[in-house]
Design a protein around this motif. Sequence first.
Motif, PDB file in Angstrom:
ATOM      1  N   PRO A  86       2.702  -5.375  11.630  1.00 21.34           N
ATOM      2  CA  PRO A  86       2.334  -4.278  11.140  1.00 21.34           C
ATOM      3  C   PRO A  86       1.524  -4.647   9.718  1.00 21.34           C
ATOM      4  O   PRO A  86       0.515  -3.670   9.439  1.00 21.34           O
ATOM      5  CB  PRO A  86       3.429  -3.174  10.651  1.00 21.34           C
ATOM      6  CG  PRO A  86       4.800  -3.999  11.086  1.00 21.34           C
ATOM      7  CD  PRO A  86       4.337  -5.126  11.734  1.00 21.34           C
ATOM      8  N   ASP A  87       1.709  -5.672   9.138  1.00 19.25           N
ATOM      9  CA  ASP A  87       0.731  -6.046   7.807  1.00 19.25           C
ATOM     10  C   ASP A  87      -0.017  -7.269   8.220  1.00 19.25           C
ATOM     11  O   ASP A  87      -0.690  -7.955   7.509  1.00 19.25           O
ATOM     12  CB  ASP A  87       1.908  -6.729   6.709  1.00 19.25           C
ATOM     13  CG  ASP A  87       2.730  -5.507   6.282  1.00 19.25           C
ATOM     14  OD1 ASP A  87       2.041  -4.556   5.796  1.00 19.25           O
ATOM     15  OD2 ASP A  87       3.922  -5.533   6.269  1.00 19.25           O
ATOM     16  N   GLN A  88       0.064  -7.728   9.698  1.00 14.22           N
ATOM     17  CA  GLN A  88      -0.766  -8.869   9.929  1.00 14.22           C
ATOM     18  C   GLN A  88      -1.761  -8.484  10.917  1.00 14.22           C
ATOM     19  O   GLN A  88      -2.986  -8.639  10.681  1.00 14.22           O
ATOM     20  CB  GLN A  88       0.292  -9.974  10.711  1.00 14.22           C
ATOM     21  CG  GLN A  88       0.728 -10.816   9.940  1.00 14.22           C
ATOM     22  CD  GLN A  88       1.868 -11.697  10.688  1.00 14.22           C
ATOM     23  OE1 GLN A  88       2.908 -11.412  10.740  1.00 14.22           O
ATOM     24  NE2 GLN A  88       1.244 -12.493  11.518  1.00 14.22           N
ATOM     25  N   GLY A 108      -7.920  -6.488   5.184  1.00 17.37           N
ATOM     26  CA  GLY A 108      -6.523  -6.035   5.345  1.00 17.37           C
ATOM     27  C   GLY A 108      -6.072  -6.518   6.636  1.00 17.37           C
ATOM     28  O   GLY A 108      -6.793  -7.461   7.377  1.00 17.37           O
ATOM     29  N   PRO A 109      -4.991  -6.049   7.335  1.00 11.48           N
ATOM     30  CA  PRO A 109      -4.451  -6.591   8.583  1.00 11.48           C
ATOM     31  C   PRO A 109      -5.795  -6.297   9.789  1.00 11.48           C
ATOM     32  O   PRO A 109      -6.468  -5.328   9.418  1.00 11.48           O
ATOM     33  CB  PRO A 109      -3.276  -5.838   8.799  1.00 11.48           C
ATOM     34  CG  PRO A 109      -3.465  -4.606   7.956  1.00 11.48           C
ATOM     35  CD  PRO A 109      -3.956  -5.011   6.409  1.00 11.48           C
ATOM     36  N   TYR A 148      -8.788  -2.595   7.200  1.00  9.85           N
ATOM     37  CA  TYR A 148      -8.513  -3.372   8.294  1.00  9.85           C
ATOM     38  C   TYR A 148      -9.609  -4.419   8.454  1.00  9.85           C
ATOM     39  O   TYR A 148     -10.720  -4.138   8.280  1.00  9.85           O
ATOM     40  CB  TYR A 148      -8.622  -2.655   9.382  1.00  9.85           C
ATOM     41  CG  TYR A 148      -7.297  -1.612   9.651  1.00  9.85           C
ATOM     42  CD1 TYR A 148      -6.095  -1.981   9.250  1.00  9.85           C
ATOM     43  CD2 TYR A 148      -7.515  -0.322  10.539  1.00  9.85           C
ATOM     44  CE1 TYR A 148      -5.012  -1.147  10.025  1.00  9.85           C
ATOM     45  CE2 TYR A 148      -6.401   0.384  10.783  1.00  9.85           C
ATOM     46  CZ  TYR A 148      -5.217  -0.173  10.481  1.00  9.85           C
ATOM     47  OH  TYR A 148      -4.003   0.594  10.799  1.00  9.85           O
ATOM     48  N   TRP A 161      -1.214   4.458  12.054  1.00  7.82           N
ATOM     49  CA  TRP A 161      -0.531   3.324  11.405  1.00  7.82           C
ATOM     50  C   TRP A 161       0.044   3.910   9.919  1.00  7.82           C
ATOM     51  O   TRP A 161       1.407   3.710   9.713  1.00  7.82           O
ATOM     52  CB  TRP A 161      -1.449   2.347  11.209  1.00  7.82           C
ATOM     53  CG  TRP A 161      -0.823   0.995  10.397  1.00  7.82           C
ATOM     54  CD1 TRP A 161      -0.101   0.293  11.009  1.00  7.82           C
ATOM     55  CD2 TRP A 161      -1.585   0.721   9.158  1.00  7.82           C
ATOM     56  NE1 TRP A 161      -0.102  -0.943   9.918  1.00  7.82           N
ATOM     57  CE2 TRP A 161      -0.865  -0.475   9.014  1.00  7.82           C
ATOM     58  CE3 TRP A 161      -1.866   1.417   8.216  1.00  7.82           C
ATOM     59  CZ2 TRP A 161      -0.918  -1.247   7.708  1.00  7.82           C
ATOM     60  CZ3 TRP A 161      -2.324   0.634   6.979  1.00  7.82           C
ATOM     61  CH2 TRP A 161      -1.780  -0.746   6.849  1.00  7.82           C
ATOM     62  N   THR A 176      -9.436 -10.925   8.313  1.00  6.91           N
ATOM     63  CA  THR A 176      -8.484 -10.349   7.716  1.00  6.91           C
ATOM     64  C   THR A 176      -8.681 -10.014   6.034  1.00  6.91           C
ATOM     65  O   THR A 176      -7.717  -9.585   5.439  1.00  6.91           O
ATOM     66  CB  THR A 176      -6.983 -11.100   7.892  1.00  6.91           C
ATOM     67  OG1 THR A 176      -7.217 -12.540   7.262  1.00  6.91           O
ATOM     68  CG2 THR A 176      -6.795 -10.925   9.214  1.00  6.91           C
ATOM     69  N   ARG A 219       4.020   4.275   9.070  1.00  8.94           N
ATOM     70  CA  ARG A 219       4.568   3.340   7.803  1.00  8.94           C
ATOM     71  C   ARG A 219       5.240   4.624   6.817  1.00  8.94           C
ATOM     72  O   ARG A 219       6.259   4.063   6.140  1.00  8.94           O
ATOM     73  CB  ARG A 219       3.365   2.661   7.223  1.00  8.94           C
ATOM     74  CG  ARG A 219       2.707   1.931   8.121  1.00  8.94           C
ATOM     75  CD  ARG A 219       2.082   0.882   7.550  1.00  8.94           C
ATOM     76  NE  ARG A 219       3.132  -0.099   7.049  1.00  8.94           N
ATOM     77  CZ  ARG A 219       2.893  -1.572   6.542  1.00  8.94           C
ATOM     78  NH1 ARG A 219       1.688  -1.765   6.429  1.00  8.94           N
ATOM     79  NH2 ARG A 219       3.990  -2.048   6.145  1.00  8.94           N
TER      80      ARG A 219
END
Length: 425
Positions: free
Chosen positions: A147-149, A76-77, A111, A363, A73, A367
Amino acid sequence: MMTYIEPAPITDKENPLASMMQRFDKAVQLLGISEEMYHILKVPRKQVIVGLPVTMDNGEIRTFEGYRVIHSTILGPSKGGIRFDPAVNLDEVRALAAWMTWKCAVVDIPYGGAKGGIACNPRQMSAGEIERLMRAYTTAMLDVFGPDQDIPAPDMGTGPREMAWLMDEYSKAKGMTVQAVVTGKPLVLGGSLGRTEATGRGVMVTALAGMEKLRLNPYKATAAVQGFGNVGSHAASLLRERGVCIQAISDISGAYYNQGGIDIEAAIAYRDRNNGMLEGFQGAEMIAPEELFSLPVDVLVPAAKEDVITHHNVANIQAKMIVEGANGPTSFRADDIINEKGIMVVPDILANAGGVTVSYFEWVQNRIGYKWTLERINRRTDRIMKDSFNKVYQTAQQYQVPLRIAAYIVAIDKVASTYKYRGGY
Ligand code: NAD
């Protein structure tokens, strides 16, 4: 040269995932990465195994095993599909999660990599059973997804329908609609225009970029495409649109050849009327499936399945370039022979990354709560694919290595340097 003691998770050298690890090791050594960093990059951050009791249509309760592996990670997610297949196991999911890290890094999207799976046979389950299983898996992964993980997507055995159930279950648990938790959704639920053809589009863009380097004029070039599903048919159609003469296509029913060029739109229309199969297609003569690989074409696009170009058949290949639409179509042992023959290979983690790129756009649109036009999506996908190809090409020249190893160098270097700046995470 440094030697690393930890074995690849899968030891059969012809296994596509083990092939990936061999190339990873090679790139790591060329980059001169420390043993410490090597282990950071290799060991997944999180591995979750869940038991999923599901009531079947006959009233029995069956318990399935589900997995989610977050490989990295740091950028990013994490991002990666969910596979429904009887052969799913933790080792496979682990290796596929790492594959996603390198794929996202090579096209420079923010990502990390992940993968999920459930050992089940969706072909022997009713829609209701699959829905209950998907919802149970989502509930079990409520702390993992987000969405952030960690943002799942479809893979083998799953599609927009399953992603819709995932989004619905996750949204119910959070008490609000959360579209950005998953990509590959149906259009009406916040799916993106252009997603269906995105992977084939990336294959076309990177193929044309490679042809430019080899000074092949698309209007004089010929190609053969193995696999006529999502990736293969869109790649063939888009290459045809750019002038390339598609002399051969194939699917599970056989291989079809026409020296003067196959009418790809007619083949697609035929397939769509014929249960998704080319069987009986009249616009070409049938050839043996293996013959497709030895045709004197300029470009060969394996877009069906893994491990189809091996040390057994590589000597027969006459194409000047191979563009890997499928994941892992070329075995590690074929690499040296391909390089000796001077064939350019646009590797899977670059060539088929158009799909994850448009997933990223899905995504982003979710968002910001806005829908982009198809024209904007295509333009941005093309630019990312072209820029990524150029970066990999320059790296290949700098290190004097084939594009495949260069793609791993680009990806690993990006993740490793990010670690250094962040100081671990
Ligand atoms: P698909 O199921 O839509 O199509 C697969 C095609 O390959 C079908 O036409 C099938 O008949 C054919 N096929 C299967 N076995 C074959 C064989 N032995 N010989 C010739 N043809 C055969 O699948 P897809 O989504 O197009 O995926 C194809 C490959 O691309 C897979 O390796 C997949 O992992 C990879 N990939 C897909 C995407 C995507 O967005 N769909 C993204 C990245 C990578």
